[in-house]
Design a protein around this motif. Structure first.
Motif, mmCIF file in Angstrom:
data_model
loop_
_atom_site.group_PDB
_atom_site.id
_atom_site.type_symbol
_atom_site.label_atom_id
_atom_site.label_comp_id
_atom_site.label_asym_id
_atom_site.label_seq_id
_atom_site.Cartn_x
_atom_site.Cartn_y
_atom_site.Cartn_z
ATOM 1 N N SER A 158 84.013 -7.009 -26.400
ATOM 2 C CA SER A 158 85.056 -8.038 -26.311
ATOM 3 C C SER A 158 86.120 -7.661 -25.283
ATOM 4 O O SER A 158 86.623 -8.518 -24.533
ATOM 5 N N ASP A 159 86.493 -6.342 -25.194
ATOM 6 C CA ASP A 159 87.472 -5.901 -24.185
ATOM 7 C C ASP A 159 86.881 -6.002 -22.783
ATOM 8 O O ASP A 159 87.585 -6.357 -21.829
ATOM 9 N N GLU A 160 85.594 -5.670 -22.662
ATOM 10 C CA GLU A 160 84.965 -5.772 -21.346
ATOM 11 C C GLU A 160 84.936 -7.228 -20.888
ATOM 12 O O GLU A 160 85.167 -7.524 -19.708
ATOM 13 N N LEU A 161 84.682 -8.148 -21.817
ATOM 14 C CA LEU A 161 84.695 -9.566 -21.450
ATOM 15 C C LEU A 161 86.092 -10.028 -21.056
ATOM 16 O O LEU A 161 86.260 -10.912 -20.195
ATOM 17 N N GLN A 162 87.125 -9.430 -21.665
ATOM 18 C CA GLN A 162 88.501 -9.750 -21.272
ATOM 19 C C GLN A 162 88.757 -9.348 -19.830
ATOM 20 O O GLN A 162 89.371 -10.099 -19.043
ATOM 21 N N GLN A 163 88.240 -8.162 -19.436
ATOM 22 C CA GLN A 163 88.400 -7.729 -18.048
ATOM 23 C C GLN A 163 87.614 -8.648 -17.106
ATOM 24 O O GLN A 163 88.046 -8.930 -15.983
ATOM 25 N N ILE A 164 86.430 -9.120 -17.582
ATOM 26 C CA ILE A 164 85.640 -10.037 -16.768
ATOM 27 C C ILE A 164 86.406 -11.339 -16.572
ATOM 28 O O ILE A 164 86.369 -11.947 -15.485
ATOM 29 N N GLU A 165 87.114 -11.775 -17.601
ATOM 30 C CA GLU A 165 87.902 -13.001 -17.454
ATOM 31 C C GLU A 165 89.025 -12.823 -16.418
ATOM 32 O O GLU A 165 89.347 -13.742 -15.655
ATOM 33 N N TYR A 166 89.635 -11.608 -16.388
ATOM 34 C CA TYR A 166 90.617 -11.334 -15.327
ATOM 35 C C TYR A 166 89.948 -11.439 -13.947
ATOM 36 O O TYR A 166 90.485 -12.017 -13.004
ATOM 37 N N TYR A 167 88.743 -10.870 -13.897
ATOM 38 C CA TYR A 167 88.040 -10.878 -12.614
ATOM 39 C C TYR A 167 87.654 -12.302 -12.208
ATOM 40 O O TYR A 167 87.840 -12.712 -11.048
ATOM 41 N N THR A 168 87.113 -13.083 -13.156
ATOM 42 C CA THR A 168 86.704 -14.443 -12.797
ATOM 43 C C THR A 168 87.898 -15.313 -12.415
ATOM 44 O O THR A 168 87.780 -16.199 -11.560
ATOM 45 N N PHE A 169 89.050 -15.021 -13.019
ATOM 46 C CA PHE A 169 90.259 -15.761 -12.617
ATOM 47 C C PHE A 169 90.595 -15.478 -11.152
ATOM 48 O O PHE A 169 90.932 -16.384 -10.384
ATOM 49 N N ILE A 170 90.477 -14.185 -10.768
ATOM 50 C CA ILE A 170 90.763 -13.822 -9.369
ATOM 51 C C ILE A 170 89.768 -14.512 -8.440
ATOM 52 O O ILE A 170 90.144 -15.073 -7.395
ATOM 53 N N MET A 171 88.473 -14.509 -8.825
ATOM 54 C CA MET A 171 87.457 -15.101 -7.973
ATOM 55 C C MET A 171 87.621 -16.621 -7.871
ATOM 56 O O MET A 171 87.474 -17.218 -6.799
ATOM 57 N N GLU A 172 87.899 -17.276 -8.991
ATOM 58 C CA GLU A 172 88.075 -18.724 -8.965
ATOM 59 C C GLU A 172 89.335 -19.114 -8.180
ATOM 60 O O GLU A 172 89.377 -20.164 -7.526
ATOM 61 N N THR A 173 90.357 -18.258 -8.217
ATOM 62 C CA THR A 173 91.557 -18.510 -7.420
ATOM 63 C C THR A 173 91.237 -18.423 -5.929
ATOM 64 O O THR A 173 91.709 -19.222 -5.107
ATOM 65 N N ARG A 174 90.364 -17.454 -5.623
ATOM 66 C CA ARG A 174 90.022 -17.260 -4.205
ATOM 67 C C ARG A 174 89.148 -18.379 -3.685
ATOM 68 O O ARG A 174 89.386 -18.922 -2.602
ATOM 69 N N PHE A 175 88.096 -18.761 -4.445
ATOM 70 C CA PHE A 175 87.123 -19.734 -3.931
ATOM 71 C C PHE A 175 87.376 -21.154 -4.419
ATOM 72 O O PHE A 175 86.645 -22.073 -4.049
#
Length: 622
Positions: free
Chosen positions: A459-476
């Motif tokens: 669950s914590d790893e998925l939280q970090q993935i959500e941080y990452y996907t937010f960065i990627m979606e902001t970029r693209f």
């Protein structure tokens, strides 16, 4: 088991005792059974012959009495009066004639001790006996009455006769019935009934002194029991006073042997027959011409050979006892020779299974050559255990160093891509988005710098993935879309740190290079109580079969040092696969499905651990 020295010695000793004993028992038993069968047939035939002689004598005596009565002039005069062929006398003369007939019948009965009573019956139901005259007797309603009138003399089975002296009316009798013939006209005017107490027939039958006899019966040719030690003819409704045969005798009467007995000219013989319950019986018979009966007796094979079987069982029990003594002696002799070698074999077997400590703890006696050999092997096992332990510890340390080096390679790769995104946002002066991305990056860096454990809750790893996907979606922006499918049952499961992020980065990279719109799907599910599957799918350019085979080779057999020295563009996916192999050992597996220009799905199968990383660390050295 049977290749050991101890087993061979025990087997040899056992065979030397058991084989001769069993052979002797079988030969003795078979020879004894043959002799007993011959003796039984001979003695049974003699017994039945003696009884048959007695019955022939009794039957002959009764027949003589019957013809003596029939030929008497007084009886012939009485027959003429009753049939109406003579001048009918006065009533007084009839009474006188009946009295003379009764007196004559009493004299014949007294002279012949085996005869219980004699009675004469005419066709009108008038009966005169030893001491009484009966009117309206229903003899003519009996089947045997018409049978005798039509076919001649016949014996009737055990029954009660109410038309005889009062003292005999409750005593079972057997009877010879002959036609009452008027000799002048040779016409049948009734019957003569001569009664013999059934005890004269049954008592000798029951005194046959052979314990193995199961039953002895007197039957007529119709298969009905006329007298016997098992019959209860008093209850019989048969007109001949006969009793239906029991089941064992019925089997004989329904068998081909019965037809052979009736048609055979032999007066006596014996045969063997199998019963319904699977046992066998010997049947003996003797024909009685005087009574037109057949004596038939059964001896079961079990009873016949009972003593022999008991003796065989006794011999086998003695043999078993001797066998146990032999086994004990063989064990004692062999143990003194083979115990040291057995201990050595036990130590080697434990050593083969990797149990060095148990091999060292086997207690041995240090006497003789084998004792010294065992002691030397024990010391060798201890030294070998120490060497393996040192080598295993060194290998674990090396794997841990390689794992840490691979983990450090992930972080710069991720930071490079993320900083590039932040730079793009700064250049575009998107302050609010820049702050959000920076905060997400800060959360991820804070998490990645924790060195207290190599694992993390899923669950914590998925939280970090959500941080990452937010960065990627902001970029693209709208050209990149992420979907995450969670399994609630895996909320407390643990996995390695930074295992999913490199796979997602690869999916983003190879999807955005060729497509204007990229869709990355992250899913997880529990496949069993002990395993789960994590999948990352994209709609990118896909992989060739050669590349898939290369990655599978990396996952299962690649040297970690080669991944450390490989170019940066090839580190991400290979890094994760090698880390999983080092960390999970044989519990890890990977499956890659891909089609060119359509996308790729990478599925990782991992053990489920919901408490700590003890399971995976215990498998790290496999």
């Amino acid at each position: 088991m049977f290749y050991t020295l101890k087993s061979k010695l025990i087997l040899i000793f056992s065979l030397l005792l058991v084989v001769p004993l069993l052979t002797m028992t079988v030969i003795f038993t078979q020879h004894s059974k043959n002799n007993v069968e011959l003796i039984t047939k001979s003695s049974s035939a003699q017994t039945l012959e003696q009884y048959a002689g007695y019955l022939d004598m009794l039957g002959g005596q009764v027949e003589d009495a019957a013809f003596q009565v029939l030929s008497n002039q007084l009886i012939q005069r009485w027959i003429g009066v009753r049939s109406g062929t003579r001048i009918e006398p006065s009533q007084t003369e009839q009474y006188q004639l009946n009295a003379e007939v009764k007196e004559y019948l009493s004299q014949v009965t007294l002279n012949l001790t085996n005869i219980a009573s004699i009675s004469l019956s005419d066709r009108n139901g008038f009966v005169i006996g030893n001491d009484s005259v009966y009117h309206h007797v229903k003899y003519n309603n009996k089947d045997w009455y018409s049978y005798v009138l039509e076919h001649g003399p016949s014996w009737v089975g055990t029954h009660l006769d109410p038309y005889q002296p009062h003292s005999l009316q409750n005593i079972p009798v057997n009877s010879l019935i002959i036609p009452l013939v008027e000799l002048d006209s040779m016409t049948v005017q009734g019957i003569i009934k001569i009664n013999v107490e059934s005890s004269l027939i049954q008592q000798p039958l029951s005194k046959i002194e052979m314990e193995q006899w199961r039953t002895v019966q007197l039957v007529n040719k119709q298969g009905l029991i006329m007298a016997g030690n098992e019959s209860d003819s008093l209850r019989s409704a048969d007109p001949f006073g006969a009793q239906p045969a029991g089941q064992a005798l019925l089997n004989v009467l329904n068998s081909p042997q019965w037809s052979h007995i009736l048609q055979s000219e032999q007066t006596k013989d014996a045969f063997k027959l199998k019963n319904d319950d699977g046992t066998s019986s010997y049947w003996f018979y003797r024909k009685l011409d005087a009574l037109n009966w057949i004596i038939i007796g059964e001896i079961t094979e079990k009873e016949l050979f009972r003593q022999i079987d008991q003796m065989s069982r006794t011999m086998l029990a003695i043999g078993l006892g001797l066998l146990l003594l032999t086994l004990a002696a063989a064990y004692w002799i062999s143990a003194s020779m083979t115990r040291p070698l057995s201990k050595l074999s036990q130590m080697m077997r434990r050593l083969e299974m990797g149990d060095f400590q148990a091999a060292e703890k086997v207690s041995v006696a240090r006497r003789g050559e084998t004792g010294y050999l065992l002691h030397a092997f024990e010391r060798m096992a201890g030294r070998l255990n120490q060497l393996i332990h040192d080598e295993f510890t060194l290998k674990l340390r090396k794997q841990d160093a390689e794992y840490k080096a691979l983990l450090m390679q992930v972080n710069p790769h991720f930071l490079y891509n993320t900083l590039e995104t932040i730079g793009a946002l700064a250049a575009q002066q998107k302050t609010e988005q820049l702050l959000d991305v920076t905060e997400s990056l800060g959360q991820m860096l804070r998490h990645s710098l924790k060195q207290d454990s190599d694992t993390i809750l899923l669950s914590d790893e998925l939280q970090q993935i959500e941080y990452y996907t937010f960065i990627m979606e902001t970029r693209f922006e709208d050209s990149l879309f992420f979907s995450i499918e969670k399994d609630p049952s895996l909320e407390k499961a643990t996995i390695m740190k930074f295992m999913l992020q490199p796979l997602i980065e690869n999916a983003v990279k190879y999807s955005k290079e060729k497509l204007r719109y990229a869709h990355i799907r992250i899913s997880m599910q529990r496949t069993s109580s002990d395993f789960m599957e994590l999948s990352i799918s994209d709609n990118g350019e896909g992989m060739s079969e050669e590349l898939i085979k290369e990655l599978i080779t990396v996952a299962y057999s690649e040297d970690p040092a080669k991944v450390l020295g490989s170019p940066g563009s090839k580190i991400g996916l290979r890094n994760v696969l090698v880390r999983c192999r080092l960390y999970y050992g044989e519990a890890f597996s990977v499956n890659i499905k891909s089609q060119l220009q359509q996308g790729t799905t990478i599925s990782l199968t991992l053990p489920v651990n919901e408490e700590d990383s003890s399971y995976v660390q215990s498998n790290a050295g496999r």
